[in-house]
Design an enzyme around this catalytic site. Structure first.
Site, PDB file in Angstrom:
ATOM      1  N   GLU A   7      38.040 -37.830  -8.504  1.00 22.14           N
ATOM      2  CA  GLU A   7      38.344 -37.209  -7.306  1.00 22.14           C
ATOM      3  C   GLU A   7      37.642 -37.157  -6.149  1.00 22.14           C
ATOM      4  OE1 GLU A   7      41.782 -34.115  -9.313  1.00 22.14           O
ATOM      5  OE2 GLU A   7      39.725 -33.264  -8.878  1.00 22.14           O
ATOM      6  N   PRO A   8      36.982 -38.458  -5.794  1.00 23.92           N
ATOM      7  CA  PRO A   8      36.183 -38.380  -4.613  1.00 23.92           C
ATOM      8  C   PRO A   8      36.668 -37.766  -3.279  1.00 23.92           C
ATOM      9  CG  PRO A   8      36.751 -40.685  -5.133  1.00 23.92           C
ATOM     10  CD  PRO A   8      37.461 -39.802  -6.269  1.00 23.92           C
TER      11      PRO A   8
ATOM     12  N   ARG B 103      34.205 -36.180  -0.439  1.00 23.33           N
ATOM     13  CA  ARG B 103      33.230 -36.614   0.429  1.00 23.33           C
ATOM     14  C   ARG B 103      32.678 -37.962   0.464  1.00 23.33           C
ATOM     15  NH1 ARG B 103      29.467 -32.389   1.725  1.00 23.33           N
ATOM     16  NH2 ARG B 103      30.038 -31.510  -0.260  1.00 23.33           N
TER      17      ARG B 103
ATOM     18  N   TYR C 231      25.873 -23.130   4.828  1.00 23.52           N
ATOM     19  CA  TYR C 231      25.055 -23.261   3.675  1.00 23.52           C
ATOM     20  C   TYR C 231      23.727 -24.208   4.111  1.00 23.52           C
ATOM     21  CZ  TYR C 231      29.521 -26.134   2.831  1.00 23.52           C
ATOM     22  OH  TYR C 231      30.561 -26.649   2.978  1.00 23.52           O
TER      23      TYR C 231
ATOM     24  N   CYS D 155      29.358 -17.717  20.093  1.00 23.28           N
ATOM     25  CA  CYS D 155      28.422 -16.477  20.365  1.00 23.28           C
ATOM     26  C   CYS D 155      27.964 -15.905  18.931  1.00 23.28           C
ATOM     27  CB  CYS D 155      29.472 -15.568  21.080  1.00 23.28           C
ATOM     28  SG  CYS D 155      29.896 -16.112  22.784  1.00 23.28           S
TER      29      CYS D 155
ATOM     30  N   TYR E 233      34.593 -32.549   5.440  1.00 23.10           N
ATOM     31  CA  TYR E 233      34.279 -31.084   5.512  1.00 23.10           C
ATOM     32  C   TYR E 233      33.911 -30.663   7.004  1.00 23.10           C
ATOM     33  CZ  TYR E 233      34.649 -31.441   0.523  1.00 23.10           C
ATOM     34  OH  TYR E 233      34.989 -31.751  -0.849  1.00 23.10           O
TER      35      TYR E 233
HETATM   36  C1  PLP Z   1      36.186 -30.321  -3.800  1.00 26.71           C
HETATM   37  C2  PLP Z   1      36.746 -30.909  -5.073  1.00 26.71           C
HETATM   38  C3  PLP Z   1      36.634 -32.184  -5.013  1.00 26.71           C
HETATM   39  C4  PLP Z   1      36.061 -33.230  -4.224  1.00 26.71           C
HETATM   40  O1  PLP Z   1      34.934 -33.076  -4.232  1.00 26.71           O
HETATM   41  P1  PLP Z   1      33.719 -34.123  -3.137  1.00 26.71           P
HETATM   42  O2  PLP Z   1      32.215 -33.234  -3.404  1.00 26.71           O
HETATM   43  O3  PLP Z   1      34.129 -33.889  -2.090  1.00 26.71           O
HETATM   44  O4  PLP Z   1      33.843 -35.238  -3.878  1.00 26.71           O
HETATM   45  C5  PLP Z   1      37.376 -32.876  -6.198  1.00 26.71           C
HETATM   46  N1  PLP Z   1      37.845 -32.054  -7.192  1.00 26.71           N
HETATM   47  C6  PLP Z   1      38.207 -30.760  -7.042  1.00 26.71           C
HETATM   48  C7  PLP Z   1      38.873 -30.156  -8.117  1.00 26.71           C
HETATM   49  C8  PLP Z   1      37.302 -30.307  -5.883  1.00 26.71           C
HETATM   50  O5  PLP Z   1      37.598 -28.962  -6.094  1.00 26.71           O
END
Ligand code: PLP
Length: 429
Positions: free
Chosen positions: A284-285, A287, A328, A355, A384
């Site tokens: 699940e990429p 970013r 962060y 502000c 993000y």
């Molecule tokens: C946030 C998240 C991702 C994606 O993370 P990246 O750092 O954007 O690749 C994939 N799976 C789950 C469950 C997440 O919470």
């Protein structure tokens, strides 16, 4: 200066074949710019590597990184699925043409309305993160609903660091180490309309070291061996996202190809060594697909020097379009778009216009001497940013302009003041 496919031509920054100064003049600032070919090329790289290395796979784009209908219109035809974490993301994914049978629904506290909505729309799989969620799914599922269980393998990774503990304090997942993961998995057999398919984990974000992923695979496959002994099959393994990108010079993440090749090969070996059936691999990429595809353009306004301390250059954006520095301490770099390769002579802190004293986008960057009206591009803002934007101080969320082959168009239209006040209601009892 290598971020995504941005290029410097005759001292000017270009993205997707478009000149950034011209984009700023045409669309105004602050402006998110999104290079669709770059995002597509990264997505394709994930798919292509897995086709070769681990053919039973799904690449699910993590919606939370950048969610609007256009991103699904771009990624669904490339064979990607999507991970969503709310009803709103699910709605957007479906509206953008993502097929429900490729959608995985994550989240540690899905509401009853969200569970119902997802089931009615035929979402492929829930990633279950509480016992309560099983009750909710069971209440609405008319046919066996596929679920994964989110487990906590005891690895937490961020950029260059990872920590390994037996018990991680996290609101996400069930701990493998303390037995609670196994307990909930066994409890699923009580429900005749819930079908346990496998495990999910996600160990962190912006991870540079492949070792973190390897340790997670070690732990999760050990757990599969244990489950197999109790007669439980694990058909799917979702390893989450977390693959890093470049934000500043000196960041050197692996390429998507390297991350995937390593993950696929490491998993294949682990499965073989431990004698378990190879599960379908889900990654699940988020970013890494969209991050370097984006930049944000700002216009420099007030420049203020505090004697013997620093010089602030304020821009027309800030924490409402990029809350990451104040959330962060995220680091960024920037260039003046029409003097992109000019030698840096001055040091600035790039301040936002909100502000809040903490609204500083870059705290200390060497740039050519800035003048009011200069257009600044902050790099690697595709992930993000838009998805985390707010109307704080009633600033409008900037539009997103897609670029490709020298052409540009809106991907998300500008917000007007009227839009911002649209849902304001008159107090009438
Ligand atoms: C946030 C998240 C991702 C994606 O993370 P990246 O750092 O954007 O690749 C994939 N799976 C789950 C469950 C997440 O919470």
């Amino acid at each position: 200066m290598e971020f995504g496919n941005t290029k410097i031509k005759k001292h000017r920054l270009t993205i997707g074949g478009c000149d950034c100064l011209e984009l700023a003049q045409k669309y105004g600032t602050p402006l998110y710019v999104f290079d669709v070919d770059y995002a597509a090329s990264v997505a394709k790289a994930y798919v292509d590597v897995l086709k070769r290395e681990y053919p039973d796979f799904t690449v699910c784009y993590a919606s939370k990184a950048f969610c609007c209908t256009g991103i699904y219109e771009l990624l669904a035809p490339l064979g990607l699925g999507a991970d969503v974490v709310s009803g709103g993301e699910l709605y957007t994914a479906l509206r953008g043409g993502m097929s429900a049978d490729k959608i995985y629904f994550h989240g540690n506290n899905k509401t009853e309305a969200e569970v119902k909505y997802a089931i009615e729309n035929g979402v492929e799989c829930f990633v279950v993160d509480s016992e309560r969620e099983l009750t909710l799914i069971s209440r609405y599922a008319k046919k066996p609903q596929n679920v994964l269980v989110r487990v906590n393998p005891g690895v937490e990774a961020h950029t260059h660091r990872f920590i390994q503990t037996t018990l991680v304090d996290s609101k996400f997942g069930f701990s493998i180490a303390d037995g609670s993961a196994e307990e909930i998995i066994i409890s699923i057999s009580k429900y005749n309309n819930i079908n346990f398919c496998g495990l999910a984990c996600h160990i962190g974000s912006q991870i540079f070291e492949k070792q973190s992923f390897e340790i997670a695979i070690d732990k999760v496959t050990d757990f599969i061996v244990k489950l197999n002994k109790s007669g439980i099959n694990v058909e799917r393994l979702d390893l989450g996202g977390g693959y890093g990108i470049k934000y500043v010079e000196g960041d050197s993440p692996l390429t998507p190809k390297e991350y995937m090749q390593n993950t696929a090969r490491y998993l294949k070996n682990a499965v073989k060594e431990k004698g378990i059936a190879p599960p379908r691999l889900i990654v699940e990429p988020g970013r890494s697909i969209v991050g370097e595809a984006g930049i944000t353009l700002y216009t420099v306004g007030a420049i203020k020097t505090i004697k013997d301390v620093k010089t602030y250059a304020a821009v027309d954006g800030g924490m409402f379009d990029n809350p990451r520095p104040s959330l962060y301490d995220a680091a960024y770099t920037a260039v003046v778009v029409d003097r992109a390769d000019e030698i840096a002579t001055d040091k600035y802190s790039i301040a936002g216009k909100c502000c809040e004293s903490g609204d500083v986008l870059i705290d200390g960057i060497e740039l050519p001497h800035l003048l009011e009206g200069d257009i600044l591009a902050v790099m690697s803002t595709g992930a993000y940013h838009y998805s985390m934007a707010s109307n704080y101080n009633r600033n409008a969320v900037p539009p997103v302009v897609a670029v490709k082959d020298g052409k540009s168009c809106y991907m998300v239209k500008p917000q007007t003041y009227e839009d911002i006040a649209r849902n304001d209601a008159k107090i009438e009892f």
